[in-house]
Design a protein around this motif. Structure first.
Motif, PDB file in Angstrom:
ATOM      1  N   PHE A 280       0.887  -1.080   0.083  1.00 28.95           N
ATOM      2  CA  PHE A 280      -0.015   0.099  -0.047  1.00 28.95           C
ATOM      3  C   PHE A 280       0.912   1.238  -0.057  1.00 28.95           C
ATOM      4  CE2 PHE A 280      -2.535  -3.460   1.809  1.00 28.95           C
ATOM      5  CZ  PHE A 280      -3.660  -3.067   1.474  1.00 28.95           C
ATOM      6  N   ALA A 281       0.524   2.185  -0.900  1.00 29.59           N
ATOM      7  CA  ALA A 281       1.375   3.454  -1.062  1.00 29.59           C
ATOM      8  C   ALA A 281       0.539   4.420  -0.158  1.00 29.59           C
ATOM      9  CB  ALA A 281       1.385   3.994  -2.551  1.00 29.59           C
ATOM     10  N   PRO A 282       0.946   5.615   0.223  1.00 30.95           N
ATOM     11  CA  PRO A 282       0.479   6.612   1.127  1.00 30.95           C
ATOM     12  C   PRO A 282      -0.683   7.428   0.242  1.00 30.95           C
ATOM     13  CG  PRO A 282       2.618   6.827   1.514  1.00 30.95           C
ATOM     14  CD  PRO A 282       2.295   6.016   0.248  1.00 30.95           C
ATOM     15  N   SER A 283      -0.555   7.226  -0.956  1.00 31.88           N
ATOM     16  CA  SER A 283      -1.694   7.973  -1.972  1.00 31.88           C
ATOM     17  C   SER A 283      -3.091   7.236  -1.783  1.00 31.88           C
ATOM     18  CB  SER A 283      -1.184   7.650  -3.431  1.00 31.88           C
ATOM     19  OG  SER A 283      -1.004   6.401  -3.918  1.00 31.88           O
ATOM     20  N   GLY A 284      -3.154   6.227  -1.170  1.00 32.22           N
ATOM     21  CA  GLY A 284      -4.112   5.356  -0.928  1.00 32.22           C
ATOM     22  C   GLY A 284      -5.022   4.691  -2.182  1.00 32.22           C
ATOM     23  N   GLN A 285      -4.036   4.641  -3.134  1.00 33.40           N
ATOM     24  CA  GLN A 285      -4.587   3.721  -4.355  1.00 33.40           C
ATOM     25  C   GLN A 285      -4.389   2.258  -4.172  1.00 33.40           C
ATOM     26  OE1 GLN A 285      -0.989   5.232  -6.393  1.00 33.40           O
ATOM     27  NE2 GLN A 285      -0.271   3.214  -6.695  1.00 33.40           N
ATOM     28  N   ASP A 286      -5.155   1.632  -4.984  1.00 30.82           N
ATOM     29  CA  ASP A 286      -5.222  -0.026  -5.134  1.00 30.82           C
ATOM     30  C   ASP A 286      -3.759  -0.481  -4.751  1.00 30.82           C
ATOM     31  OD1 ASP A 286      -7.845   0.054  -5.125  1.00 30.82           O
ATOM     32  OD2 ASP A 286      -8.069  -0.381  -7.298  1.00 30.82           O
ATOM     33  N   PRO A 287      -3.682  -1.621  -4.006  1.00 35.16           N
ATOM     34  CA  PRO A 287      -2.514  -1.881  -3.687  1.00 35.16           C
ATOM     35  C   PRO A 287      -1.893  -2.905  -4.896  1.00 35.16           C
ATOM     36  CG  PRO A 287      -4.128  -3.448  -2.477  1.00 35.16           C
ATOM     37  CD  PRO A 287      -4.781  -2.210  -3.310  1.00 35.16           C
ATOM     38  N   ALA A 288      -0.584  -2.889  -4.841  1.00 35.52           N
ATOM     39  CA  ALA A 288       0.041  -3.626  -5.839  1.00 35.52           C
ATOM     40  C   ALA A 288       0.112  -5.138  -4.971  1.00 35.52           C
ATOM     41  CB  ALA A 288       1.597  -3.220  -5.933  1.00 35.52           C
ATOM     42  N   HIS A 289       0.407  -6.199  -5.747  1.00 29.56           N
ATOM     43  CA  HIS A 289       0.486  -7.360  -4.678  1.00 29.56           C
ATOM     44  C   HIS A 289       1.373  -8.272  -5.561  1.00 29.56           C
ATOM     45  CE1 HIS A 289      -2.416  -8.839  -7.859  1.00 29.56           C
ATOM     46  NE2 HIS A 289      -1.893  -9.900  -7.477  1.00 29.56           N
ATOM     47  N   TYR A 290       1.908  -9.358  -4.742  1.00 26.97           N
ATOM     48  CA  TYR A 290       2.738 -10.615  -5.368  1.00 26.97           C
ATOM     49  C   TYR A 290       2.233 -11.789  -4.621  1.00 26.97           C
ATOM     50  CZ  TYR A 290       6.457 -14.068  -4.823  1.00 26.97           C
ATOM     51  OH  TYR A 290       7.138 -15.259  -4.927  1.00 26.97           O
ATOM     52  N   ASP A 291       2.123 -12.829  -5.331  1.00 25.06           N
ATOM     53  CA  ASP A 291       1.362 -14.278  -4.842  1.00 25.06           C
ATOM     54  C   ASP A 291       2.743 -15.250  -4.809  1.00 25.06           C
ATOM     55  OD1 ASP A 291      -1.109 -13.121  -4.978  1.00 25.06           O
ATOM     56  OD2 ASP A 291      -1.448 -14.420  -6.489  1.00 25.06           O
ATOM     57  N   LYS A 292       3.016 -15.646  -3.434  1.00 28.77           N
ATOM     58  CA  LYS A 292       4.070 -16.682  -3.327  1.00 28.77           C
ATOM     59  C   LYS A 292       4.205 -17.712  -4.368  1.00 28.77           C
ATOM     60  CE  LYS A 292       5.663 -19.313   0.624  1.00 28.77           C
ATOM     61  NZ  LYS A 292       5.207 -19.868   1.830  1.00 28.77           N
ATOM     62  N   ILE A 293       5.318 -17.856  -4.979  1.00 28.94           N
ATOM     63  CA  ILE A 293       5.725 -18.711  -5.928  1.00 28.94           C
ATOM     64  C   ILE A 293       5.711 -20.230  -5.251  1.00 28.94           C
ATOM     65  CG2 ILE A 293       7.219 -19.449  -7.638  1.00 28.94           C
ATOM     66  CD1 ILE A 293       7.493 -16.603  -8.373  1.00 28.94           C
ATOM     67  N   HIS A 294       6.783 -20.372  -4.169  1.00 29.59           N
ATOM     68  CA  HIS A 294       7.076 -21.688  -3.790  1.00 29.59           C
ATOM     69  C   HIS A 294       6.101 -22.190  -2.776  1.00 29.59           C
ATOM     70  CE1 HIS A 294      10.671 -20.332  -6.077  1.00 29.59           C
ATOM     71  NE2 HIS A 294      10.679 -21.268  -6.669  1.00 29.59           N
ATOM     72  N   MET A 295       5.593 -23.376  -2.748  1.00 32.56           N
ATOM     73  CA  MET A 295       4.690 -23.545  -1.876  1.00 32.56           C
ATOM     74  C   MET A 295       5.537 -24.734  -0.628  1.00 32.56           C
ATOM     75  SD  MET A 295       1.671 -22.740  -2.672  1.00 32.56           S
ATOM     76  CE  MET A 295       2.583 -21.076  -2.848  1.00 32.56           C
ATOM     77  N   PHE A 296       5.207 -24.453   0.310  1.00 29.27           N
ATOM     78  CA  PHE A 296       5.998 -25.277   1.558  1.00 29.27           C
ATOM     79  C   PHE A 296       5.202 -26.613   1.737  1.00 29.27           C
ATOM     80  CE2 PHE A 296       7.197 -25.462   6.040  1.00 29.27           C
ATOM     81  CZ  PHE A 296       8.403 -26.014   6.163  1.00 29.27           C
ATOM     82  N   ASP A 297       5.593 -27.677   1.199  1.00 32.84           N
ATOM     83  CA  ASP A 297       5.122 -28.941   1.536  1.00 32.84           C
ATOM     84  C   ASP A 297       6.295 -29.732   2.049  1.00 32.84           C
ATOM     85  OD1 ASP A 297       2.861 -28.089   0.299  1.00 32.84           O
ATOM     86  OD2 ASP A 297       3.311 -29.302  -1.587  1.00 32.84           O
ATOM     87  N   VAL A 298       6.194 -30.130   3.378  1.00 34.41           N
ATOM     88  CA  VAL A 298       7.354 -30.774   4.134  1.00 34.41           C
ATOM     89  C   VAL A 298       6.668 -31.687   5.364  1.00 34.41           C
ATOM     90  CG1 VAL A 298       7.654 -28.814   5.793  1.00 34.41           C
ATOM     91  CG2 VAL A 298       9.539 -30.357   5.191  1.00 34.41           C
TER      92      VAL A 298
END
Length: 263
Positions: free
Chosen positions: A92-110
């Protein structure tokens, strides 16, 4: 943070942290993986995991960033159109615009020797995009999450994009944290010649898990600038000098010298 199973409670903590960080002079607040909801009981958590379009929290967090004039990263679970989930990092930026985002690529299976078992891929869909954000208070910011740190190719890609800093929010287990947390984060900073900022979950959580903590800031030389320890949630401050990046890259020009290795 020691995030729990109620997003409203976690949001209250995030809102206060943003106010305290801004009052302390911070330009950007980094929070851990799954800061808004941490619950390994998926049946209990499911009603609280909403599509981003219908969740009230993006607007409330955007308002928090705007009210405090501070950038914020927030880790959340989000429901996708497929019905599966994404382990998402909002920025989130202070401008209040819609957030940028990243989705986790590597899944934790263990399955760990302690008896703990994790199957992130059974409910979560891996992300498919490398994400960077321009013109943040820490320069060009690369986004990754927790288990991603074990896969150097992602950080090589961020290095090629000349990231100034890389966020690695996490909820690391205690056994793996003791063995690998510091060394992996220092290695990622050195490889990318960038600052690494790793906000971490810490302590015993409502869902029964225990996380390692030790939120870190590491400079491009691999020097740890901040280690918040592994006991209690808290707010830490760290000054980042972006001039340090050019200094390190001139001393060890590994990004410029890198050659592609044939298979």
């Amino acid at each position: 943070m020691t995030s729990g199973i109620d997003p409203e409670v976690n949001f209250t903590v995030l809102k206060q942290a943003a106010a305290d960080a801004a009052q302390g002079g911070a330009e950007m607040l980094f929070t851990p993986e799954m800061a808004l909801l941490l619950d390994r009981n998926r049946e209990r958590a499911a009603p609280r995991i909403l599509p981003q379009s219908s969740s009230p929290f993006p607007a409330r967090l955007a308002q928090t960033a705007r009210a405090n004039q501070i950038w914020m990263t927030v880790g959340v679970p989000v429901q996708l159109e497929s019905g599966r989930y994404a382990n998402r990092q909002w920025v989130f930026a202070p401008s209040g615009q819609d957030p940028a985002h990243y989705d986790k690529i590597h899944m934790f299976d263990v399955e760990l020797s302690t008896g703990e078992a994790w199957r992130e891929s059974s409910a979560y869909e891996p992300g498919r995009e490398v994400v960077t954000i321009e013109d943040t208070p820490v320069g060009r910011l690369g986004l990754t999450t927790c288990y991603d740190m074990r896969f150097p190719a992602l950080y090589e890609a961020l290095g090629k994009r000349k990231c100034d800093a890389i966020a690695i929010p996490a909820a690391f287990t205690v056994p793996t944290g003791k063995a690998h947390w510091h060394v992996l984060l220092r290695a990622r900073a050195i490889e990318a010649s960038a600052f690494v900022i790793a906000a971490a979950q810490v302590g015993k959580h409502e869902d029964g898990r225990e996380t390692y903590g030790h939120s870190l800031v590491v400079d491009p030389w691999g020097e740890v600038l901040l280690d918040m320890g592994g006991e209690d949630p808290a707010l830490g401050f760290c000054d980042i000098d972006l001039n340090r990046i050019a200094e390190v890259r001139s001393q060890v020009p590994s990004l410029a010298n890198k050659r592609d290795i044939p298979n």
